[in-house]
Design an enzyme around this catalytic site. Structure first.
Site, mmCIF file in Angstrom:
data_model
loop_
_atom_site.group_PDB
_atom_site.id
_atom_site.type_symbol
_atom_site.label_atom_id
_atom_site.label_comp_id
_atom_site.label_asym_id
_atom_site.label_seq_id
_atom_site.Cartn_x
_atom_site.Cartn_y
_atom_site.Cartn_z
ATOM 1 N N ASN A 158 112.716 78.689 182.238
ATOM 2 C CA ASN A 158 112.341 79.564 181.121
ATOM 3 C C ASN A 158 112.183 81.029 181.538
ATOM 4 O O ASN A 158 112.474 81.936 180.774
ATOM 5 C CB ASN A 158 111.066 79.060 180.450
ATOM 6 C CG ASN A 158 109.887 79.003 181.397
ATOM 7 O OD1 ASN A 158 110.023 78.649 182.571
ATOM 8 N ND2 ASN A 158 108.710 79.328 180.904
ATOM 9 N N PRO A 182 116.108 77.060 192.308
ATOM 10 C CA PRO A 182 115.974 77.367 190.880
ATOM 11 C C PRO A 182 116.414 76.170 190.038
ATOM 12 O O PRO A 182 117.030 75.228 190.531
ATOM 13 C CB PRO A 182 116.923 78.552 190.682
ATOM 14 C CG PRO A 182 117.659 78.743 191.953
ATOM 15 C CD PRO A 182 117.284 77.660 192.894
ATOM 16 N N ASP A 183 116.113 76.228 188.747
ATOM 17 C CA ASP A 183 116.664 75.251 187.830
ATOM 18 C C ASP A 183 118.183 75.420 187.764
ATOM 19 O O ASP A 183 118.705 76.539 187.816
ATOM 20 C CB ASP A 183 116.063 75.447 186.438
ATOM 21 C CG ASP A 183 116.522 74.385 185.455
ATOM 22 O OD1 ASP A 183 115.893 73.313 185.410
ATOM 23 O OD2 ASP A 183 117.524 74.628 184.745
ATOM 24 N N SER A 184 118.897 74.311 187.634
ATOM 25 C CA SER A 184 120.362 74.375 187.669
ATOM 26 C C SER A 184 120.927 75.242 186.551
ATOM 27 O O SER A 184 121.861 76.025 186.776
ATOM 28 C CB SER A 184 120.949 72.963 187.579
ATOM 29 O OG SER A 184 120.602 72.201 188.715
ATOM 30 N N SER A 233 106.260 71.462 184.694
ATOM 31 C CA SER A 233 105.449 70.540 183.906
ATOM 32 C C SER A 233 104.292 69.979 184.718
ATOM 33 O O SER A 233 104.355 69.873 185.951
ATOM 34 C CB SER A 233 106.313 69.392 183.390
ATOM 35 O OG SER A 233 106.658 68.504 184.450
ATOM 36 N N GLU A 254 101.692 76.186 189.051
ATOM 37 C CA GLU A 254 101.388 76.665 187.706
ATOM 38 C C GLU A 254 102.066 75.728 186.731
ATOM 39 O O GLU A 254 103.301 75.611 186.710
ATOM 40 C CB GLU A 254 101.867 78.097 187.474
ATOM 41 C CG GLU A 254 101.310 78.658 186.165
ATOM 42 C CD GLU A 254 102.239 79.613 185.464
ATOM 43 O OE1 GLU A 254 102.700 79.269 184.357
ATOM 44 O OE2 GLU A 254 102.495 80.689 186.021
ATOM 45 N N GLU A 386 101.938 69.835 174.604
ATOM 46 C CA GLU A 386 102.613 71.129 174.658
ATOM 47 C C GLU A 386 103.981 71.022 174.001
ATOM 48 O O GLU A 386 104.790 70.170 174.372
ATOM 49 C CB GLU A 386 102.757 71.571 176.120
ATOM 50 C CG GLU A 386 103.369 72.941 176.296
ATOM 51 C CD GLU A 386 103.484 73.324 177.761
ATOM 52 O OE1 GLU A 386 103.399 74.528 178.068
ATOM 53 O OE2 GLU A 386 103.664 72.423 178.608
#
Length: 517
Positions: A158, A182-184, A233, A254, A386
């Site tokens: 995000n 990092p996220d893909s 998450s 976090e 959430e």
């Protein structure tokens, strides 16, 4: 437009070369605004993670031994480069996440602020500190700050620039090497950050970037590195903490949030409503700090609803590489599915949709309207879980005590807001909330942007802090070097120990009386 103007073939080739991957496996990322293919990138394996760690570990001692002012010179140049090439960063962020350009620009600013802050403060935070020794005049003690070694940073999709580059900068400043995962879907932006750091003079191999599946490649990072930084998450964070704990390796996490906003009876409603739009819908609500619960004093509820819905109606949604839209797209089909399910569940169980409440495929494949719900009850999924999208629920309260109690009814404890003209009263209410950051008359930017202050969560929202002194010192080990001028604890051979013990006890009592110990 599938690709933004900045993503040229030459740049894409350069970024691919920054990936630590030796095999032939690849994966593709999505151009969020259109749903088409954005890029094809190399995929790392667990063996690549181990090799990346070994390369980083081999050069880390020399980096740690480099005088701090020379290390900081790299980040001075990096700060200049990232601001100079801001349009490329913002283009990449929009292409990979679908966020509005104004949100992308604000994300660009986070590593700039963090880098500038640690350029100013690292010499003070990392310098040797004299500590009181065992016996004044006979024993001296010095506290040193030694780097952890190789830090593994697992960054989310995000905010891939802010939460990757903003975290690895203090890790590197402290003398560590970094393996970044990092996220893909959002790999290009942090790869460009790594490219800028190397262009700024970062020593070869000190920063390694691995790409691939979270459980596999991310798990290898957790099982290999000397300290773990993770944003994501709560469920995954708990798993990381458990795996790190088995190795007695530290971690900073976090995690999620179901963040409350309290509107007191003396709030400026027009300004509060305008600020709440940003607090709830920045980055289409895909922000751990986003406000998802609004508690409004019942004496002003109707007026606040009118002001807030009017502000929502003014919002401009769109998919464009300019500063026109107020809100962009969700980032993936998975997020869109979650948001839709939360709203549909609430509507089916009796909630009232005061604004929004539907996807917008006419704008792009993953768009969803900014949504305001009321009459939300505990049996609805969005009440406690959430949502991580542009959905906020509205609740009345009758007193400050009730507002605090309602806001604290959550396992999360990341961020909160309190609005009121009497700032002292609002701050006092905020201080009673079990959250890591409280913003008075703001959504999240005031606390998050105050880089001299720590930022992080309580409860299910995580462990550790970024920003402030802790944001740098967490990447170090405290080491004490004590120097003894002559023996103080070994009595002479001729002195019976009972007499020595009596003398020491009297000495300790005297030192306490005169304030030496």
């Amino acid at each position: 437009m599938i690709r933004p103007p900045a993503l040229t073939d030459e740049l894409l080739t350069r970024l691919r070369d920054r990936v630590a991957a030796q095999g032939d496996a690849t994966f593709t990322t999505t151009a969020v605004f259109t749903g088409g293919t954005l890029a094809t990138l190399p995929e790392s394996s667990p063996a690549d993670v181990r090799a990346a760690y070994d390369r980083a570990a081999a050069v880390q001692p020399e980096w740690a031994a480099t005088p701090l002012h020379q290390r900081l010179a790299v980040f001075e140049r990096f700060h200049t480069l990232l601001l100079r090439e801001r349009d490329t960063v913002v283009d990449l962020l929009q292409a990979e996440t679908g966020k509005a350009r104004r949100d992308a620009f604000e994300e660009l600013c986070e590593p700039a602020l963090v880098t500038s802050y640690y350029l100013r403060t690292a010499p003070r935070l990392l310098r040797p500190r004299r500590r009181a020794g065992l016996l004044p005049g006979l024993v001296g003690a010095t506290e040193l700050r030694q780097p952890k070694g190789v830090v593994g940073i697992i960054a989310p999709w995000n905010y891939p620039w802010a939460l990757a580059i903003g975290d690895l900068v203090p890790a590197l400043v402290a003398g560590n090497a970094v393996v970044l995962k990092p996220d893909s879907q959002t790999s290009l932006t942090p790869l460009f950050g790594a490219d800028l750091l190397y262009r700024a003079g970062l020593p070869a191999d000190l920063l390694q970037v691995v790409l691939g599946d979270g459980p596999t490649v991310g798990g290898a990072v957790v099982d290999t590195c000397d300290f773990i930084g993770f944003t994501g998450s709560t469920r995954t964070g708990a798993q990381i903490a458990e795996r790190a704990g088995r190795r007695l390796v530290g971690c900073s996490l976090e995690l999620g949030g179901k963040n409350p906003m309290i509107v007191l009876d003396d709030a400026d409603l027009d300004e509060t409503a305008r600020t709440a739009v940003r607090g709830c819908f920045a980055n289409a609500g895909q922000l751990c700090l986003s406000l998802e619960r609004i508690y409004v004093h019942d004496s002003i509820l109707d007026r606040f609803v009118a002001a807030f819905t009017a502000e929502i109606d003014r919002m401009r949604l769109g998919a464009s590489y300019d500063y026109g839209p107020d809100m962009g797209s969700l980032t993936s089909a998975r997020v869109l599915k979650t948001v839709s399910e939360h709203v549909d569940d609430a509507r089916a169980k009796g909630a009232t949709v005061l604004a929004g409440g539907r996807p917008r495929p006419d704008l792009g494949p993953y768009f969803y309207e900014p949504t305001l719900l009321t009459d939300v009850t505990p049996d609805m999924v969005c009440h406690a879980e959430e949502t991580f999208g542009p959905v906020v629920s509205l609740y009345p309260f009758g007193s400050d005590d009730e507002a605090v109690a309602l806001a604290n009814e959550s396992s999360y404890g990341l961020n909160a807001s309190v609005f009121g003209r009497d700032r002292a009263r609002a701050a006092a209410v905020g201080a009673r909330l079990r959250v890591g950051t409280v913003n008075v008359n703001d959504g999240f930017t005031a606390a998050y942007g105050s880089t001299d202050a720590p930022m992080g969560g309580m409860g299910a929202s995580g462990l550790g802090r970024r920003h402030g002194a802790e944001g740098l010192l967490k990447y170090t080990e405290a080491q004490t070097v004590a120097t003894q001028r002559r023996s103080v604890l070994n009595p002479p051979r001729w002195l019976p120990y009972r007499f020595y013990a009596a003398v020491m006890a009297r000495s300790l009592r005297v030192m306490r009386m005169i304030g030496l110990r």
